[in-house]
Design an enzyme around this catalytic site. Structure first.
Site, mmCIF file in Angstrom:
data_model
loop_
_atom_site.group_PDB
_atom_site.id
_atom_site.type_symbol
_atom_site.label_atom_id
_atom_site.label_comp_id
_atom_site.label_asym_id
_atom_site.label_seq_id
_atom_site.Cartn_x
_atom_site.Cartn_y
_atom_site.Cartn_z
ATOM 1 N N LYS A 5 0.440 3.435 -2.902
ATOM 2 C CA LYS A 5 -0.781 4.207 -3.169
ATOM 3 C C LYS A 5 -0.537 5.712 -3.326
ATOM 4 O O LYS A 5 -1.007 6.312 -4.293
ATOM 5 C CB LYS A 5 -1.817 3.943 -2.075
ATOM 6 N N SER A 49 0.799 -1.234 0.000
ATOM 7 C CA SER A 49 0.000 0.000 0.000
ATOM 8 C C SER A 49 0.827 1.277 0.000
ATOM 9 O O SER A 49 0.283 2.364 -0.213
ATOM 10 C CB SER A 49 -0.939 0.028 1.204
ATOM 11 N N TYR A 86 -5.175 4.664 7.547
ATOM 12 C CA TYR A 86 -6.451 3.964 7.639
ATOM 13 C C TYR A 86 -7.291 4.496 8.799
ATOM 14 O O TYR A 86 -7.368 5.697 9.010
ATOM 15 C CB TYR A 86 -6.241 2.447 7.775
ATOM 16 N N TYR A 110 -3.099 -3.428 -10.640
ATOM 17 C CA TYR A 110 -2.947 -2.901 -9.280
ATOM 18 C C TYR A 110 -2.153 -3.876 -8.403
ATOM 19 O O TYR A 110 -1.305 -3.466 -7.595
ATOM 20 C CB TYR A 110 -4.335 -2.641 -8.677
ATOM 21 N N VAL A 114 1.508 -3.551 4.022
ATOM 22 C CA VAL A 114 1.242 -4.778 4.756
ATOM 23 C C VAL A 114 2.467 -5.695 4.836
ATOM 24 O O VAL A 114 2.506 -6.618 5.653
ATOM 25 C CB VAL A 114 0.019 -5.478 4.117
#
Lengths: 307, 307, 307, 307
Positions: free
Chosen positions: C67, C64, C243, C191, C261
């Site tokens: 992102k 992530s 998050y 992705y 992660v």
């Protein structure tokens, strides 16, 4: 066959007596102090015969079982359209104390959840009534369903009022949406009084029999509410009566029903029978554990499922 | 009285014909191209007599009306417990295409919403079947309910598959929760094929009559599914059959029912009658406008409300 | 003071090394097989000096952390308005894999949750690119941020694709809302490849330093994305980067950040510093346990909080 | 450069004056009767210089702009842990009057939504205070931030109390979760009084400057709250201060800020400046239309974005 009913009721009570699972409602001391072993059941036929076994005379508070009857009174007193404009008839899929209002209108989804029942209480009797007269109208109406004068448990009522924050939250939210147009505190006070009416298992069976008998009390012969009102009430009980276990009940028992947190449970078989059970320990949905078992037995032993 | 039925059906069709409100489903060209004026109704009694008026022979895709029948097949093929472990029986209070999964388990709330119907499709037939054999099992089963071999509308099926993103989203979500254990794309393909089965209004009346007749097709005499399965299916139709209008339907019509986006609508009166209507314009809940009116008339004119 | 940094980094690594709480990501075998004891940190200044301690050279998948960089590429390649029309900038208050779409539009709330990141991937590069060229554009862009050619971990990528049901569900849902306009399966494939790019802690520090340096890579001098894009990216990182722990992070650390992660964590201090840590055990929010501790230390020891 | 500020402020006021979009808050007559054309702005530096243009002296009610200051007082009076145990710091992604409580604990998500602000009010001052003393403590504290004695608008306060059903609903809900432990009606009364404190644009600039100056009022020199409290408050303002437009604000303006329904808006630039604007017409998020435009101008003209 009828002569067999009393023996049958004694038998099934015996079968479920050993189940001590579940827990007493404990949010007020008065309910937490109930005798958890109490167990009773009664059937009342539409022609006025009552059968019973176990504790059929002990009184306890009616609690949420008052909801379908107060809904009947509101429909009878105000007519269908004004009531439907304020309270829907759709199952919520949520627990009884969720706020569960329609997103835009703030209308409670149905009269069996607390938000809907609080609104329904405010719709009983003529619009011009004061808060206390309205509550009196509801207690009178519940008494007419039972066929005798019912009293209020003042200790339970006072204690519930002290713990009524969630209902007050719901009532103020309803007021902010103009679903309630009266003082929310007075409405919660009246609704709490409605829930504190004392009934026996025998009373509940007679109240259910009045629904089964299209609104006519089998004992007194009084037409308490009109027949179309009863059909509406039974339909809503069948889809929304058992909270978030409504679908389980519809498939496994299939009788329009309503439970109360003090341990009562009623079912009405249109044209035939009112049924009631009393056992205070509750499952996680807030329904009487042994009451649910008894109704499952009734349904399967006697083929009472409406489908 | 029965000789009066055909005239009655013609009369009520005439009464609703003027209502051109509602709109065709338009998410695929094939449905948007339907003739919006089509109107038909049929009754099939449990002893095999069929009455009809209007367009009872025109074929259209069964769509969501397949859901209760596929649920019956899954219950019959796998048993109650494995199916209930995967699909609940609680009304969702939400639209048909909401994901509506239980928060922790990912279990769809009931078999009448798409998530539950997709899961149900995967549970029809033996566990060992491949995807195509499973779909064949479902089409065979639907045919047995109808009492004749039903075909698939390949054009509708292909077009639906091109617009199946929401169902694919649901199926992958179910797969991520291990509610679906097979390839989600294959399951959606099979489910779409199930929805594309061609039926006439007369077929639908016979399928509903098979439910009313405890699982036995009144014409062929075949026991398509066992009686306890039918009771389960009718119970779920009565609480979840009409999507987020389930409560309205339960109070105003009171007959277990199911609608489809192509304009079909069925109702089953246990022990008596299967009913079907066809009119393609839909209300905002996705139910046929004139079909809903017809069932309201049937219920009140003939006193068919189960309560 | 700078000469003190290497010793400081060694010291704080020592302080957090004893904390073995948290757990490896285990949804694919490749991540579950990571060495949980790995621990490293690196700082890269805007003038190109890199300090490090511990495992700064081991490569792991970016996950992530890709992102914000892919978001930067989309903003640079398409302009602000087309990207904002498809992906919002509001914190969701929900976990990273919640669907979290705006009720009516289906627009993902922000580019840091999976729904937003999948959409963002589809917006990188020119609109005319094919799926593979688009993915290539993203890998090229990530490499430009790092200042060296980055590779993809094909084993992780293949394994993630086998477990991509939730992302496929999200992508099909986005497609059904026309937020995604391309093939959802191809977008998820791209992705997933983006998330499988291999980076070292040192790479991450340099990528963060490129953000801190207004889009110019301190080593290569390349303007990877324009300065206004960087401001947008840092702002979104500061409100949505961690998050459902975004508020905790904003109060306790106060540095725009992003976690992955596989155990990576970056922070960017505008005008000054890019920071990165690597330690694979995660807390319940999916953030590296020791990484969070390290950033809390950095913030308080050096007064780096932006407020 | 400072000599240029007054001219600059006059200029930007002129630029936004033509925008008459948006609408006055109308839930109470007192707010609906405000003069919609009022327009003012003031800057207060951390060394106590105040610049202004337009209506800087007109008083209006502080409303939600009181929230960060009351939060600061609660943190200072009770310490971080007791306050964090009752009120979170996570953005809610929802409108200001949504209930927005954590599912299990009933803890409000942050102190900027009404549920959190009502709880925060109950945490100001020592635990032993009565309801009126607590409210006095809050008004005293707001006055200390402003550097002069502030008064309460009794007419607005009385009118708000008559329309406080939603806040009463929230307070009773908080009480039912034991997040509030005092009488919910008294807390809402005190909170409403807090929101009815009268301030001028100049006052707001000075209050914001006290935050920018790490808790020390630039005029009086009083340390109103400790510096770590101010950092916490500014961090929460930056992620939650502008309700469901928090992300838009963070990207486009990038200054910790808070708006009020009477038309006020403040921003604090740590170490530099307190800023305030006043213009009563609101956008759909409840933020002042011209106030938002002014802050966008301030941010871009002077490069004040924290990123």
């Amino acid at each position: 066959m009828r002569s067999m009913i009393p023996d049958y009721l004694v038998d099934v009570l015996g079968d479920v007596a050993a189940d001590t699972s579940g827990a007493l409602a404990d949010y007020i001391p008065e309910l937490a102090a109930a005798d958890p072993e109490r167990l009773g059941t009664a059937f009342a036929t539409v022609d006025g015969v009552v059968y019973g076994a176990g504790d059929t005379g002990t009184e306890f508070t009616i609690q949420s079982i008052s909801k379908p009857f107060a809904y009947a009174l509101a429909l009878a007193d105000r007519g269908f359209d004004p009531v439907l404009a304020k309270v829907g008839v759709e199952p919520s899929g949520e627990a009884f104390n969720e706020v569960s209002l329609e997103r835009d209108t703030g209308r409670p989804l149905n009269p069996m959840i607390n938000a809907g029942a609080i609104t329904t209480h405010s719709l009983a009797g003529a619009e011009t009534l004061g808060a206390e007269e309205r509550t009196e109208r509801v207690v009178d109406g519940l008494s007419a369903f039972a066929g005798r004068r019912l009293a209020v448990d003042e200790a339970v009522c006072a204690s519930e009022l002290e713990h009524a924050h969630r209902n007050l939250a719901i009532a103020h939210m309803l007021r902010s949406h103009d679903v309630l147009t009266e003082d929310p505190v007075a409405v919660v006070r009246g609704y709490t009084r409605q829930c504190s009416v004392l009934v026996s298992t025998r009373d509940l069976a007679m109240m259910a029999a009045t629904l089964a008998n299209r609104g006519v009390n089998p004992l007194t012969g009084e037409q308490v509410v009109p027949a179309p009102v009863v059909r509406q009430v039974l339909s809503v009980m069948s889809t929304c009566g058992m909270y978030d276990a409504a679908g389980d009940w519809a498939t496994q028992v299939g009788i329009p029903a309503k439970s109360g947190v003090a341990g009562g449970l009623i079912g009405a078989l249109p044209g035939q029978l009112g049924m009631a059970t009393f056992s205070p320990r509750l499952d996680r949905h807030g329904n009487s554990v042994r009451g649910v078992s008894l109704f499952e037995r009734f349904s399967s032993d006697m083929g009472l499922h409406v489908m």
